[in-house]
Design a protein around this motif. Structure first.
Motif, PDB file in Angstrom:
ATOM      1  N   LEU A   1      11.551  23.074  23.426  1.00 32.84           N
ATOM      2  CA  LEU A   1      12.315  23.975  22.868  1.00 32.84           C
ATOM      3  C   LEU A   1      11.268  25.448  22.192  1.00 32.84           C
ATOM      4  O   LEU A   1      10.272  24.952  21.784  1.00 32.84           O
TER       5      LEU A   1
ATOM      6  N   THR B   1      18.269  18.474  22.212  1.00 32.83           N
ATOM      7  CA  THR B   1      17.528  18.096  23.799  1.00 32.83           C
ATOM      8  C   THR B   1      18.200  19.415  24.894  1.00 32.83           C
ATOM      9  O   THR B   1      17.384  19.425  25.539  1.00 32.83           O
TER      10      THR B   1
ATOM     11  N   ASN C   1      12.414  17.779  20.448  1.00 33.79           N
ATOM     12  CA  ASN C   1      12.949  18.530  21.945  1.00 33.79           C
ATOM     13  C   ASN C   1      11.592  18.977  21.926  1.00 33.79           C
ATOM     14  O   ASN C   1      11.548  20.910  22.007  1.00 33.79           O
TER      15      ASN C   1
END
Length: 241
Positions: free
Chosen positions: A213, A177, A210
């Protein structure tokens, strides 16, 4: 029952912390005791604690020396009791440091930083890639995830996490994260189809934890390029590239 809970809670504390507390208690106790036994020689509690510390550490400056038999007996007791705890403290502390370092090498320690790059999979291309990154930006924090290595590579600013990139627990250890990007390399130990399937599963797991990302993925076969793009890959790299 309450005393049992307190005792169990005490046993759960780290050993080096418990020994340190015992040493502090001994210093305070004998520091107070020597002042009571020899008030002419030790004028303040601090003088007594200073004497206890110097005595228990076996340094022996000689600035404070018990002059009476009760004071000397207290000093003997402090040496016999305290020196053993001090020795045990430093031995435990050294063992804890060695164990922590060993866990780092084995990839068992979670990464706590942020703004890092995660690389999944170790092979010769990954090795060259890491060296290239260190040439471009030596301070760049990199987390390497791999399950085949027994020990992490000794490269500066590279934190090794042992495990499968498809597992959430492994990605969380790599602080997915807080990462800026992830690069998923193909597993060289599997055939092309199986390797691409694992890479896509790793991509799905990373994007699930995430969504923002930036993801780069190496694909070996053309048939899995679309699957990688559907899974959220920002860039697909063919193995020939």
């Amino acid at each position: 029952m309450k005393s049992n809970r307190i005792f169990i809670a005490w046993l759960r504390w780290p050993l080096y912390l418990r020994i340190a507390i015992i040493i502090c208690f001994l210093l305070l106790f004998f520091g107070q005791l020597i002042v009571l036994l020899e008030p002419k020689q030790y004028h303040t509690i601090f003088d007594g604690i200073w004497w206890a510390l110097i005595t228990v550490s076996t340094v022996g400056y000689g600035d404070f020396v018990p002059q009476t038999m009760p004071g000397q007996v207290a000093g003997m007791a402090l040496i016999f009791i305290g020196a053993s705890f001090v020795t045990a403290y430093f031995a435990t502390l050294a063992a804890a440091v060695f164990s922590k370092q060993h866990h780092y090498v084995e990839g068992k320690v979670a990464f706590k930083g942020k703004g890092h790059l995660i690389i999944v999979g170790w092979n010769e291309k990954t090795n060259k890639l890491l060296q290239s990154f260190q040439t471009i930006d030596p301070a760049m924090p990199i987390v390497l995830i791999d399950d085949s290595l027994k020990e992490g590579p000794l490269l500066e600013n590279v934190h090794f996490i042992k495990g499968h990139g498809t597992e959430d627990v492994t990605l969380r250890k790599a602080n997915i994260t807080g990462a800026d990007a992830i690069m998923i390399t193909a597993d060289q130990h599997e055939n092309e189809v199986t390797a691409d399937m694992q890479s896509v599963l790793t991509l799905l797991a990373a994007k699930g934890l995430n969504p923002s990302l930036y993801c780069l993925i190496e694909i070996l076969t053309d048939r899995y390029v679309k699957n990688a793009e559907r899974a959220g890959a920002n860039q697909v790299i063919h193995t020939s590239d």
